[in-house]
Design an enzyme around this catalytic site. Sequence first.
Site, mmCIF file in Angstrom:
data_model
loop_
_atom_site.group_PDB
_atom_site.id
_atom_site.type_symbol
_atom_site.label_atom_id
_atom_site.label_comp_id
_atom_site.label_asym_id
_atom_site.label_seq_id
_atom_site.Cartn_x
_atom_site.Cartn_y
_atom_site.Cartn_z
ATOM 1 N N ASP A 1 -8.550 19.038 3.141
ATOM 2 C CA ASP A 1 -8.263 20.381 2.633
ATOM 3 C C ASP A 1 -6.775 20.520 2.289
ATOM 4 O O ASP A 1 -5.931 19.705 2.722
ATOM 5 C CB ASP A 1 -8.671 21.407 3.706
ATOM 6 C CG ASP A 1 -9.088 22.750 3.123
ATOM 7 O OD1 ASP A 1 -8.787 23.013 1.950
ATOM 8 O OD2 ASP A 1 -9.705 23.553 3.861
ATOM 9 N N ASP B 1 -14.562 28.476 -2.535
ATOM 10 C CA ASP B 1 -14.925 29.092 -1.256
ATOM 11 C C ASP B 1 -15.955 30.190 -1.462
ATOM 12 O O ASP B 1 -16.510 30.718 -0.490
ATOM 13 C CB ASP B 1 -13.680 29.689 -0.589
ATOM 14 C CG ASP B 1 -12.907 28.642 0.207
ATOM 15 O OD1 ASP B 1 -13.436 27.532 0.387
ATOM 16 O OD2 ASP B 1 -11.782 28.940 0.650
HETATM 17 C C1 DGJ Z 1 -10.577 26.356 3.050
HETATM 18 C C2 DGJ Z 1 -11.831 25.639 2.687
HETATM 19 O O1 DGJ Z 1 -12.114 25.794 1.329
HETATM 20 C C3 DGJ Z 1 -12.961 26.150 3.572
HETATM 21 O O2 DGJ Z 1 -14.173 25.543 3.204
HETATM 22 C C4 DGJ Z 1 -12.619 25.855 5.010
HETATM 23 O O3 DGJ Z 1 -12.584 24.467 5.210
HETATM 24 C C5 DGJ Z 1 -11.293 26.485 5.372
HETATM 25 N N1 DGJ Z 1 -10.254 26.115 4.437
HETATM 26 C C6 DGJ Z 1 -10.871 26.080 6.748
HETATM 27 O O4 DGJ Z 1 -9.623 26.520 7.074
#
Ligand code: DGJ
Length: 742
Positions: free
Chosen positions: A483, A553
């Site tokens: 991430d 997201d």
């Molecule tokens: C952002 C990601 O896109 C989410 O899926 C998740 O992993 C969060 N970060 C976790 O902090």
Amino acid sequence: MQCLRTRLFQIILMATLATLPSSSRAQDSNNIHYDQATHVFRLDAAGMTYAFGVNNVDALQPIYWGKTLAATDPLPAVHTMPEAASFDSPADTTPNEYAGWGGGLYPEPALKVTFPDGNRDLVLHYVSHAIAGDELKIKLKDIERNLFVELHYTIDPATGIVGRWAVIENKTSTPVMIESAAAATWSLPRGNDYSLRYLSGRWAGEWNLQKQPIRPGETILQSKRGSTGHQNNPWFAIERGEHPDEESGDVWFGALAWSGSWRISVEQDQLQQIRVTGGFNPFDFGYKLEAGKELTTPVFYGGYSGDGIGAASRLLHRFELTKILPQAPAPKVRPVIYNSWEATGFDVDEPGQEALAEKAASIGVERFIMDDGWFGQRKDDHAGLGDWYVNPQKFPHGLKPLIDKVHALGMDFGLWVEPEMVNPNSDLYRKHPDWVLNFTGRPRTEARNQLVLNLARQDVRDYIFHFLDDLLSHNDIAFLKWDYNRNWSEPGWPAVAPDEQKEVYVQYTRNLYSILSELRAKYPKLEIESCSGGGGRVDLGILRLTDEVWPSDNTDPFDRLRIQDGFTYAYTPGVMMAWVTDSPGWLNNRTTSVTYRFLSSMQGSLGVGANLKNWKPEDFATAKQLIEAYKGVRETVQHGSLYRLVSPRDGSEASVTESVSLDRKQGVLFTFLHSSQMGYPFPRVYLRGLDPKMQYRVTPIAGELTKDMPAAASGAYWMSHGVDVQLRGDFQAAAFRFDAAP
Ligand code: DGJ
């Protein structure tokens, strides 16, 4: 003078070559040809011809890019444009494959430099070339100084996609400051009926397809953020004519393989010529190229389709699957995954994750992924990033018991990491406050309570590699979700000399790539997802080193139809992760059925991200049945040919996609109805890509066809007569598979 000498040398060289038997003169490969008489290069593959030549002033001048020409068609030697007016000099109006800024050039230069004596004039001339297999290299040199550029061209025989990049070589005795460096300039046939497509977005709202006419002037697509970004994606497509559509019309498209700040400029000049120049973003750029050193630009891929933007996307998808992805040319199908993020947030612990794993396994999930929250003092997003030890309160015996449990349940294990970031509230930051991007004495702007580690630094690169290496060598981890949850601010690198600090834009991304490739080499079975708060780091550079991406997201299944539609203009559904999450969804508070959510996610690589502890027995039963059905079609969905039959954009009431397997023995149809209106039936769907002569039996995955539809019919029938789907109501979905009858 130098220019004349170079020309003389070329004439002597050509005369010498002319005396050789023709076999030794041949510098051609199957797809790349050089005509010595005209000094013209020609690349041909998959229905596409790309041609350019060395012109009368020794510059590289584009000639043609489009549908294949006959091998015998003339492509005569090229000449600069005449001086139309004192304001329109040949240097300004003559298209150029790779122009230095100098000699009166006003369009975007491919390369701009400053020499230590203040000279900023750079005029690049052809010196030599070499063809080996499907790669052409052309050496250019400044007319006066020993600054060389080696242009690389590769051509993919299956798709006709050309890869272009440049290596800038400083053979002078002093450093040269590079102020901008593109990978390539693409030139389209002159015209004023073009339109540009590109992708825009924001967090939780990525992949919006934009369309605008190309008018005189310049349009800039870019990221100045240090990474690819949600706001623009480094992809473009240009269509010609009044009514191009999914399956007809000329389309030129391109994608940059770079995950740092990037820029693509699309220009129409005063003579209606179109140039597309892309590479490192020149904004705040400065690369001090020491004597004897070279700088390699990212690769800019370009392709052409004469069959509309649908075919252009399919070419790109095929290219990504067979040439870009780490498992190319034959990537494995993506496993069905479970991810804990939307269920447990930061509240992960051993019993909670084990309970979720049991439920995930019971519906046929193949990979269990624990998301954020497992490390350091991570209770929320205020602390912990940078401290990559397993949190002893949440996992008193380390990760092993959970991983063993996941394995015992028949799944493999994946883990979330965000290696490039640090919370100020962490041991790492307390120990190394100088490791972050910063300008001395200036504020350090936080986002999500975190700062960006300066990965351009060797010590930071080593720290990140070693903690990941340690994690992977001590735990049986099959998958990392990598991430990256903010963009850069104050991108300073105070530890190096002021005139080297801007190299951060190059060195950071190179070190990211080097960690990923070293990890992959050391752990060949490891798979990796690129995530950046959703789809903030998706490009052909990161896709060389990662197996899948997280597009957004936003997991609302209706929004996802549009997000996923936009995504597929540039990227294959084979890397597009899509989770089934809870209803009503957290973002739009929209209520949808389990089936609707599954069918939306089954258009890509299927995952489940719901809190299974709240599911009812009937939800488990539906999920189990649909996951089983997905496994029967995922090869087609992930690696087949995608047809976007009805777009979800522009307030459309319905949307439909179809995927067809490469052997055309299976088609998979997904149909979605947003909202029934005025009692109209669902629009008839005309399949594409099937074999007209083959018989196909239709089987519902979910939902029904209308009663009068046959159980089996020819491909011609399904494509020409069409398919009537029984769908009424709001947020309804149905899906069907069409299998060739034996
Ligand atoms: C952002 C990601 O896109 C989410 O899926 C998740 O992993 C969060 N970060 C976790 O902090």
